[in-house]
Design a protein around this motif. Structure first.
Motif, mmCIF file in Angstrom:
data_model
loop_
_atom_site.group_PDB
_atom_site.id
_atom_site.type_symbol
_atom_site.label_atom_id
_atom_site.label_comp_id
_atom_site.label_asym_id
_atom_site.label_seq_id
_atom_site.Cartn_x
_atom_site.Cartn_y
_atom_site.Cartn_z
ATOM 1 N N ALA A 2 0.840 -1.204 0.000
ATOM 2 C CA ALA A 2 0.000 0.000 0.000
ATOM 3 C C ALA A 2 0.875 1.255 0.000
ATOM 4 C CB ALA A 2 -0.924 -0.012 1.211
ATOM 5 N N THR A 3 1.992 1.185 0.735
ATOM 6 C CA THR A 3 2.925 2.320 0.783
ATOM 7 C C THR A 3 3.426 2.625 -0.629
ATOM 8 O OG1 THR A 3 3.667 1.386 2.883
ATOM 9 C CG2 THR A 3 4.945 3.216 2.000
ATOM 10 N N HIS B 200 2.699 5.994 -2.925
ATOM 11 C CA HIS B 200 3.857 6.776 -3.372
ATOM 12 C C HIS B 200 3.774 7.075 -4.873
ATOM 13 C CE1 HIS B 200 8.002 8.133 -3.690
ATOM 14 N NE2 HIS B 200 8.083 7.368 -4.761
ATOM 15 N N TYR B 201 3.456 6.052 -5.666
ATOM 16 C CA TYR B 201 3.420 6.253 -7.117
ATOM 17 C C TYR B 201 2.253 7.146 -7.538
ATOM 18 C CZ TYR B 201 7.094 2.780 -7.324
ATOM 19 O OH TYR B 201 8.267 2.117 -7.151
ATOM 20 N N ALA B 202 1.134 7.003 -6.848
ATOM 21 C CA ALA B 202 -0.014 7.865 -7.161
ATOM 22 C C ALA B 202 0.361 9.320 -6.899
ATOM 23 C CB ALA B 202 -1.217 7.464 -6.305
ATOM 24 N N ASP B 203 1.070 9.558 -5.814
ATOM 25 C CA ASP B 203 1.488 10.904 -5.450
ATOM 26 C C ASP B 203 2.522 11.451 -6.442
ATOM 27 O OD1 ASP B 203 1.478 13.020 -3.371
ATOM 28 O OD2 ASP B 203 3.618 12.532 -3.351
ATOM 29 N N GLY C 10 2.657 -1.492 -14.076
ATOM 30 C CA GLY C 10 1.980 -0.284 -14.559
ATOM 31 C C GLY C 10 1.385 0.599 -13.484
ATOM 32 N N VAL C 11 1.821 0.411 -12.256
ATOM 33 C CA VAL C 11 1.179 1.129 -11.149
ATOM 34 C C VAL C 11 1.408 2.637 -11.226
ATOM 35 C CG1 VAL C 11 3.095 0.621 -9.565
ATOM 36 C CG2 VAL C 11 0.865 1.166 -8.634
ATOM 37 N N LEU C 12 2.589 3.076 -11.678
ATOM 38 C CA LEU C 12 2.829 4.522 -11.792
ATOM 39 C C LEU C 12 2.048 5.107 -12.966
ATOM 40 C CD1 LEU C 12 4.247 7.208 -11.198
ATOM 41 C CD2 LEU C 12 6.250 6.349 -12.412
ATOM 42 N N LEU C 13 2.051 4.413 -14.101
ATOM 43 C CA LEU C 13 1.362 4.932 -15.280
ATOM 44 C C LEU C 13 -0.147 5.040 -15.059
ATOM 45 C CD1 LEU C 13 3.304 3.241 -18.209
ATOM 46 C CD2 LEU C 13 3.297 5.662 -17.563
ATOM 47 N N GLN C 14 -0.684 4.187 -14.208
ATOM 48 C CA GLN C 14 -2.116 4.241 -13.925
ATOM 49 C C GLN C 14 -2.521 5.646 -13.456
ATOM 50 O OE1 GLN C 14 -4.240 1.382 -14.412
ATOM 51 N NE2 GLN C 14 -5.692 3.091 -14.373
ATOM 52 N N GLY C 15 -1.687 6.246 -12.618
ATOM 53 C CA GLY C 15 -1.969 7.599 -12.109
ATOM 54 C C GLY C 15 -2.026 8.621 -13.237
ATOM 55 N N PHE C 16 -1.108 8.521 -14.192
ATOM 56 C CA PHE C 16 -1.101 9.447 -15.332
ATOM 57 C C PHE C 16 -2.288 9.171 -16.256
ATOM 58 C CE2 PHE C 16 3.444 9.559 -14.131
ATOM 59 C CZ PHE C 16 3.647 10.927 -14.091
ATOM 60 N N LYS C 17 -2.589 7.895 -16.413
ATOM 61 C CA LYS C 17 -3.718 7.519 -17.273
ATOM 62 C C LYS C 17 -5.026 8.075 -16.700
ATOM 63 C CE LYS C 17 -5.949 3.664 -19.529
ATOM 64 N NZ LYS C 17 -6.483 2.334 -19.267
ATOM 65 N N ASP C 18 -5.182 7.951 -15.392
ATOM 66 C CA ASP C 18 -6.384 8.464 -14.727
ATOM 67 C C ASP C 18 -6.514 9.978 -14.912
ATOM 68 O OD1 ASP C 18 -6.915 5.916 -13.930
ATOM 69 O OD2 ASP C 18 -6.254 6.179 -11.845
ATOM 70 N N PRO D 31 14.442 14.608 -1.902
ATOM 71 C CA PRO D 31 14.452 13.361 -1.127
ATOM 72 C C PRO D 31 13.076 12.705 -1.137
ATOM 73 C CG PRO D 31 14.301 15.235 0.351
ATOM 74 C CD PRO D 31 14.401 15.795 -1.037
ATOM 75 N N GLN D 32 13.028 11.374 -1.079
ATOM 76 C CA GLN D 32 11.776 10.624 -1.009
ATOM 77 C C GLN D 32 11.877 9.656 0.150
ATOM 78 O OE1 GLN D 32 9.208 11.278 -3.129
ATOM 79 N NE2 GLN D 32 10.547 12.911 -3.871
ATOM 80 N N ASP D 33 10.739 9.331 0.700
ATOM 81 C CA ASP D 33 10.731 8.547 1.932
ATOM 82 C C ASP D 33 10.687 7.032 1.722
ATOM 83 O OD1 ASP D 33 11.149 9.065 4.474
ATOM 84 O OD2 ASP D 33 9.050 9.182 5.092
ATOM 85 N N ILE D 34 10.492 6.627 0.456
ATOM 86 C CA ILE D 34 10.249 5.216 0.203
ATOM 87 C C ILE D 34 11.578 4.443 0.083
ATOM 88 C CG2 ILE D 34 10.227 5.373 -2.317
ATOM 89 C CD1 ILE D 34 7.761 3.575 -2.329
ATOM 90 N N HIS D 35 11.570 3.144 0.264
ATOM 91 C CA HIS D 35 12.732 2.271 0.085
ATOM 92 C C HIS D 35 13.938 2.669 0.929
ATOM 93 C CE1 HIS D 35 10.806 -0.050 -2.935
ATOM 94 N NE2 HIS D 35 10.757 0.892 -3.826
ATOM 95 N N GLY D 36 13.719 3.125 2.157
ATOM 96 C CA GLY D 36 14.834 3.406 3.056
ATOM 97 C C GLY D 36 15.822 4.415 2.504
ATOM 98 N N GLY D 37 15.311 5.491 1.871
ATOM 99 C CA GLY D 37 16.211 6.534 1.385
ATOM 100 C C GLY D 37 16.342 6.504 -0.116
ATOM 101 N N THR D 38 15.489 7.278 -0.758
ATOM 102 C CA THR D 38 15.472 7.343 -2.212
ATOM 103 C C THR D 38 15.572 8.807 -2.605
ATOM 104 O OG1 THR D 38 14.224 5.303 -2.609
ATOM 105 C CG2 THR D 38 13.877 7.063 -4.175
ATOM 106 N N VAL D 39 16.209 9.072 -3.747
ATOM 107 C CA VAL D 39 16.262 10.446 -4.235
ATOM 108 C C VAL D 39 15.579 10.512 -5.591
ATOM 109 C CG1 VAL D 39 17.856 12.160 -5.205
ATOM 110 C CG2 VAL D 39 18.267 11.243 -2.935
#
Ligand SMILES: [Zn+2]
Length: 402
Positions: A72-73, A77-80, A105-113, A238-246
């Motif tokens: 769910a996290t 994140h990808y929707a945001d 396709g979880v990230l593209l779904q947000g753009f498609k919507d 900075p991003q909060d996902i995956h223990g430190g992502t940029v």
């Protein structure tokens, strides 16, 4: 990865099977393929990377079981990310958005919507077919300059090109970046998310190191890299996902104002010692001490008769299990949410993977959380296990019991 020839050894993890090579029961009695896993640093550009590349067909074409939409996290994140990109760069309906390494396709779904035209590219056919079935057009292939030319001919240029946790996977990175440049509209933006090398070193997140991750990115070498191709890194977040992502924002030279974050990040990296051999040597020593502490903790628990299992089996968990040599002598089995992994065995350590529900029906004393970057979500999902007396072990940065 950067094609530098002066590479200094930072940390040798020994030989590992590739981290997504979950073993079907019928393969248990066959030989296991292992490959050297060594973290090195480029003396010219500073990029941390591994120096042995496994054939990408072995890594992605068969058996690739990672699905980005599972948590769910991750989904949130990808929707945001999609929403934020559409707003910041005023992406219009019908603009083309391309995701490299699009998985299910979880990230593209947000753009498609939001009304954009979307196109995914991914060589792993199991998740790609799932994306297509869910209405996300996907090219099942590696992303190269040739594929990029084909896309432009058929679909035109893209306003947004995304790549989340894919840049570090690219074996032919030069061809991929040339391809991105070719597809990118003049005012377009490349948005890349990748695990950040600094917290990896600072917080001993060595389990991020596995054969699918060719490079461990940081801002200074990324800036130099894009410059070489006539592109410009103009913002870093900075991003909060995956223990430190940029998240890196890249455009054509001069197309976007350069934000001060780029220089700030580079200064921070240099002050930390990310490009300093002595500092990197300390990291290797600290990881060795962490391994001794974790094994010691598990040994103490076993000696006092406790039952321990692993909960969650991400690719990174296999780096940890194999590097620490934690197998059936310590852990009875592993549990997992993804149906693609249940019934198989963890590569190298051969722990049987059971459905998550077994944690509650069996109620072992301790559950080692291998996807520790999702520890909060995993513990929340298994509240009942804890209520009945179960305890969690979080292995990184310091092994601790909760
Ligand atoms: Zn280099």
């Amino acid at each position: 990865m950067c094609r530098g020839s002066r590479l200094a050894l930072v940390f040798d993890l020994g030989h590992h099977p590739h981290s997504d090579d979950f073993v079907e029961p019928e393969r248990l009695k066959r030989e296991m393929h292992v490959f050297p896993l060594r973290l090195v640093s480029c003396k010219d550009c500073g990029l941390l990377q591994i120096d042995y590349l496994v054939n990408p067909d072995i890594l992605y074409k068969t058996n690739y079981v990672y699905e980005s939409s599972v948590t769910a996290t991750g989904r949130a994140h990808y929707a945001d990310m999609a929403r934020h990109s559409v707003e910041r760069f005023r992406i219009q309906k019908n603009n083309l958005v391309i995701d490299i390494g699009s998985n299910v396709g979880v990230l593209l779904q947000g753009f498609k919507d939001a009304g954009m035209r979307v196109l995914g590219i991914d060589p792993a056919d199991i998740p790609a077919k799932k994306a297509i079935a869910e209405g996300i057009p996907t090219i099942i292939d590696y992303f190269t300059k040739a594929v990029a030319e084909d896309i432009v001919a058929k679909h035109g240029t893209a306003r947004i090109i995304t790549g989340t946790n894919v840049f570090a996977h690219l074996h032919d990175i030069d061809s991929a970046v040339e391809g991105m440049k070719h597809i990118l509209a003049s005012d377009g933006v490349i948005v890349i998310e990748a695990p950040y090398a600094l917290p990896l070193i600072e917080h001993l997140e060595y389990d991020t190191i596995y054969h699918q991750h060719v490079g461990y990115l940081s801002v200074k070498p990324m800036q130099a890299y894009f410059k070489r191709f006539g592109l410009e890194l103009f913002d870093v977040m900075p991003q909060d996902i995956h223990g430190g992502t940029v998240r890196y924002y890249v455009g054509h030279v001069g197309a976007h104002p350069i934000i001060s974050s780029v220089d700030e990040y580079i200064k921070k990296e240099e002050a930390f010692g990310l490009y300093d051999t002595e500092r990197l040597k300390r990291f290797a020593d600290e990881v060795k001490a962490q391994r001794i502490a974790l094994i010691g903790m598990l040994q103490d628990l076993k000696r006092s008769g406790k039952r321990i299992v692993a909960i969650s089996t991400p690719a990174k968990g296999n780096t940890l299990l194999n590097y620490c040599n934690i197998d059936g002598a310590y852990l009875e089995y592993a549990t997992e949410k993804s149906a693609l992994k249940v019934g198989k065995y963890t590569p190298g350590t051969l722990l049987k993977i059971e459905p998550d529900a077994k944690l509650l029906s069996d109620q072992p004393d301790y559950a080692l959380i291998l996807a520790w970057n999702f520890a909060k979500e995993i513990m929340a999902n298994n509240e009942e296990y804890k209520k009945r007396g179960g305890k969690f072990i979080i292995p990184i940065p310091k092994p601790r019991i909760i």
